[in-house]
Design an enzyme around this catalytic site. Structure first.
Site, mmCIF file in Angstrom:
data_model
loop_
_atom_site.group_PDB
_atom_site.id
_atom_site.type_symbol
_atom_site.label_atom_id
_atom_site.label_comp_id
_atom_site.label_asym_id
_atom_site.label_seq_id
_atom_site.Cartn_x
_atom_site.Cartn_y
_atom_site.Cartn_z
ATOM 1 N N ASP A 134 -1.456 -0.311 -0.174
ATOM 2 C CA ASP A 134 -0.494 0.330 -1.067
ATOM 3 C C ASP A 134 -1.152 1.613 -1.562
ATOM 4 O OD1 ASP A 134 1.216 1.154 -3.042
ATOM 5 O OD2 ASP A 134 1.566 -0.856 -3.850
ATOM 6 N N HIS A 135 -0.667 2.721 -1.057
ATOM 7 C CA HIS A 135 -1.321 4.004 -1.323
ATOM 8 C C HIS A 135 -1.204 4.407 -2.792
ATOM 9 C CE1 HIS A 135 -3.480 7.340 0.066
ATOM 10 N NE2 HIS A 135 -2.674 7.827 1.002
ATOM 11 N N ARG A 136 -0.375 3.699 -3.554
ATOM 12 C CA ARG A 136 -0.321 3.976 -4.982
ATOM 13 C C ARG A 136 -1.603 3.506 -5.655
ATOM 14 N NH1 ARG A 136 4.730 0.798 -6.976
ATOM 15 N NH2 ARG A 136 3.471 -0.789 -5.938
#
Lengths: 432, 210
Positions: free
Chosen positions: A403-405
C-alpha cells in the site's frame, strides 16, 4: 378467520427493522389503517398500519427486537370471516393471501389459516425511477405456512421451489432441499434450457456462495482503498532447494510435507521485525498508523470453493517444523471447509504461493487493511552468471504489492531485498 | 457515559407545530454537534472518549438512520408535511433528494446521483444523507448536505457504522464522504438555501421558515 400480518418491505429494499413500540395489545380491536407498531429501519422511523379491521389475537416480538421483512408482526382475528369482510379481502388480495389447508407441524395452528403472501407491502412509488419492463404476473405458489415461513427466513423465492406435496404444494422438506442445493451451488439454469428459448444466448446463472461474496467484497475494498504498488525480485534459492532436499525424507517420516512455505514465512517475519511499516495498518479515521508487534501471517489457500486466507500465528517465534505442521493443518481445514473465524483473525501480512500451480510473477491484491502481500512464483532452473561463469541455478520469482500510502518504494525494495537475503542463505534464518 | 440531550435543534419544533399543511426549514446548525438516529447507541456509533474530551453535544433525533455530524459547514433541510397518506418512504426520498440534486445542478455541481436508500453522491462519494420520521399522517424528511465539513472531523467522532449502504463497500469516512468544497465548488450556503427553497416551491406548498 385469522390473518397473520407480516412485517412488510416498506419500499426501501431493506431486510430488517427494529420494533420501537407497540400501540396495541392482545385482544384489542383495531381498525384498518390504524397504527399498530412503530418500526425503525436503516433510514426511517414509521408507523405500520393494520391492514384490516379485527381483533389482535397475537403479537410477535418485543420492543427492541430486530425482525426480518416477512416475519409475522401480528395475528388478527378478522370479524365475519365467512361473511362480507372475508369475501372482500379475498376479492381484493387474491395474490397476497392464500388459504392454507395442509397440516404441517408448526406453531400449533389448528384449522384453516390465511397468511399475508410475500407480495404484501405498503404501496411503493416509482417516481424518479427508470421505467420497469413489463412484468409477467406470476401465480402464487401453493405452500404450507411452515414452508412459507422457512422460505422467508432463508430469503428464498418460494415461487422457484418445486413442491412435492398434494397438488404440488411446497412443503418444508422442499425448502430444506432447495436451500441445501443453493448452498452447494447446484441450482443453475442450464445452457440447454436457455438455448430452448429463441433469441436467448446460453448462459448459466449460479448463486454466489458466501465465500465468493466475501472474496468479491474484500477484493473491491482493497482496490478501492489501498494505493497498490508492486515490486518484483528474483531470488537464487539453490541452497534452500538443497536444504529442503536434505530434510524432506525426515519430515516425510514424521508425516509432514516439507515445502518452501515455512522458509518464506520465516524470512518474511524476520524482515518485518526490521521493517515495521510493512506490518502496520493505516488508520485514517484517527490520522495514525497502527504498528503491530506480532507477526501473524496469512497464507492464501486455493480450495475447490475459492480462495481463503487462514492465518499462521506468531511466525517469528516458531520453528520450521512447527510451521510445517501448522500450515498443513490449516490447509487441510481449509479444504474440508472447517476453518473457524479464529483461523482468519488478526493477520498482519499475507503470502500467496501461486507458483504451486503455475506462474512466475503476479500482481497480488493486498489483503486490506494490511500493508503488503508477497507472492511467490514457481522455482525454475535458469542460467545464472556467477563470477565469470554461467551456471545453472534455481530461481524463485517474488512479487510484492504494498500500500503505497504506507510504504514508500525504497522501503518496499529494502524489505524484499532482506527477504531475498534470508532465502538465498536459509541458514541465516536460524541465526536470527 | 455520554449525556444524550433532548432534541431541541431548530427543526425540533416542526413536529410540535400546529401547521395544517407543510413547513420547510433550511438551516445552518449553530454549532458543531452529533445527532444519532432514534435507536442509535453512543458506544456503538461514537468514539466516546474523543466526544467527551472535546465536549461535543450529542442529540437523538426522532427519525431513523445512522449518526451524523452537524456543524456550521453543513446545511440541513427539514420538511414537515401533514395529512400525508402512509406511502413508501422511497417515494419521498426520491422526490425530495431529486429536488436537492436539481438545485445543486442549477448551481453547476456535476456528477450528482442518488445512491443507497437515501443518499446523494458526487461520483461515488456521499455528499448528503437523509432520513424520515412518520406517523399516521405526518411526514418529517430530514437531510444533511455537506458544504465544507471535513471527513477528518466526521471520522474523528463517528465510528464506522454497523450497517452501511452497499455502495460504501467498507470505505472509511475519509474515503466515503466528500463536501462541495472538497470537490472544488465554492458556493455560498445562503445561495444554496435560496435555490433549494425555490426548487421546493415548484411543486410543494409550504410555510417557509427562516
Amino acid at each position: 378467520m385469522r390473518f397473520i400480518f407480516k412485517f412488510p418491505d416498506i419500499g426501501e429494499g431493506i431486510s430488517e427493522g427494529k420494533i420501537l413500540n407497540w400501540y396495541i395489545k392482545k385482544g384489542r380491536q383495531v381498525k384498518s389503517g390504524e397504527a399498530i407498531v412503530k418500526m425503525e429501519t436503516d433510514k426511517v422511523v414509521t408507523d405500520i398500519p393494520s391492514p384490516h379491521d379485527g381483533v389482535i389475537a397475537a403479537i410477535f416480538g418485543n420492543e427492541g427486537d430486530v425482525i426480518n421483512v416477512g416475519d409475522p408482526l401480528v395475528e388478527i382475528e378478522i370479524e365475519g370471516a365467512e361473511g362480507k369482510i372475508a369475501q372482500k379481502i379475498a376479492k381484493e388480495e387474491p395474490e397476497a393471501m392464500s388459504k392454507e389447508t395442509v397440516d404441517e407441524k408448526s406453531f400449533g395452528v389448528v384449522g384453516s389459516l390465511e397468511v399475508a403472501g410475500d407480495a404484501a407491502r405498503l404501496p411503493a412509488g416509482d417516481e424518479g425511477l427508470p421505467p420497469k419492463p413489463e412484468e409477467v404476473p406470476r401465480r402464487k405458489a401453493l405452500a404450507t405456512p411452515v414452508a412459507r415461513a422457512m422460505a422467508g427466513d432463508l430469503n428464498i423465492d418460494i415461487g422457484k421451489v418445486r413442491g412435492t406435496g398434494p397438488a404440488g404444494r411446497v412443503m418444508k422438506q422442499d425448502i430444506r432441499d432447495y436451500y441445501e442445493n443453493l448452498q452447494k451451488g447446484e441450482l443453475k439454469v442450464t445452457p440447454a434450457a436457455a438455448a430452448a428459448q429463441p433469441g436467448v444466448l446460453p448462459v448459466e446463472y449460479t448463486p454466489l456462495t458466501q465465500i465468493r461474496k466475501t472474496i468479491a467484497r474484500n477484493m473491491s475494498r482493497s482496490k478501492q482503498n489501498a494505493a497498490h504498488m508492486t515490486v518484483f525480485e528474483d531470488v537464487e534459492v539453490s541452497e534452500l532447494v538443497k536444504l529442503r532436499a536434505k530434510y524432506k525424507e525426515q519430515f516425510s517420516q514424521a508425516g509432514l510435507k516439507f515445502s518452501y512455505m515455512p522458509f518464506i514465512l520465516k524470512a518474511v517475519a524476520a524482515a518485518l521485525t526490521h521493517h515495521p511499516d510493512l506490518n502496520s495498518e493505516l488508520d485514517l479515521e484517527n490520522n495514525r498508523l497502527i504498528y503491530k508487534k506480532y507477526y501473524h501471517i496469512g497464507i492464501a489457500v486455493d480450495t475447490d470453493n475459492g480462495l481463503v486466507v487462514p492465518v499462521v500465528r506468531d511466525v517469528d517465534k516458531r520453528s520450521i517444523r512447527d510451521l510445517t505442521a501448522g500450515i498443513a493443518a490449516l490447509a487441510e481445514k481449509a479444504r474440508e471447509r472447517k476453518l473457524s473465524l479464529e483461523d482468519f483473525k488478526d493477520g498482519t501480512f499475507t503470502v500467496t504461493n501461486y507458483g504451486s500451480i503455475a506462474g512466475t510473477y503476479g500482481v497480488p491484491v493486498i489483503n486490506y487493511p494490511q500493508a503488503a502481500i508477497l507472492g511467490s512464483g514457481r522455482i525454475m532452473k535458469v542460467p545464472l552468471v556467477k563470477g565469470d561463469e554461467i551456471v545453472i541455478g534455481q530461481v524463485l520469482p517474488l512479487s510484492m504489492s504494498v500500500d503505497h500510502r504506507i510504504v514508500d518504494g525504497g522501503a518496499a525494495a529494502r524489505f524484499i531485498l532482506e527477504v531475498k537475503a534470508y532465502l538465498q542463505d536459509p541458514v541465516s534464518l536460524f541465526l536470527e | 457515559m455520554i449525556e444524550i440531550r433532548k432534541y431541541d435543534l431548530p427543526d425540533a419544533r416542526l413536529l410540535e407545530s400546529n401547521c395544517d399543511d407543510a413547513e420547510l426549514l433550511v438551516w445552518t446548525p449553530p454549532f458543531f454537534c452529533i445527532v444519532m438516529g432514534q435507536s442509535g447507541k453512543a458506544a456503538e456509533a461514537l468514539h466516546v472518549e474523543t466526544v467527551k474530551k472535546d465536549k461535543i453535544p450529542v442529540y437523538k433525533r426522532p427519525s431513523g438512520g445512522e449518526t451524523v455530524v452537524l456543524s456550521g459547514h453543513t446545511l440541513v433541510i427539514s420538511y414537515l408535511k401533514k395529512n400525508e397518506p402512509l406511502r413508501s418512504p422511497k417515494l419521498y426520498f426520491n422526490r425530495y433528494n431529486e429536488k436537492i440534486i436539481a438545485a445543486l445542478r442549477g448551481l453547476g455541481v456535476e456528477h450528482l446521483s442518488r445512491a443507497g436508500i437515501s443518499d446523494i453522491c458526487i461520483e461515488s462519494k456521499k455528499i448528503l444523507g437523509s432520513s424520515i420520521y412518520r406517523d399516521k399522517d405526518t411526514l418529517l424528511y430530514h437531510a444533511v448536505l455537506n458544504i465544507s465539513e471535513t471527513a477528518e472531523n466526521i471520522g474523528k467522532y463517528l465510528k464506522h457504522p454497523a450497517r452501511e449502504p452497499g455502495y460504501r463497500q467498507g470505505r472509511p469516512h475519509r474515503d466515503f464522504v466528500t463536501s462541495l468544497t472538497d470537490r472544488g465548488y465554492d458556493l455560498n450556503p445562503k445561495l444554496i438555501r435560496s435555490i433549494i427553497l425555490k426548487k421546493w416551491a415548484e411543486d410543494e406548498k409550504f410555510d417557509q421558515k427562516l
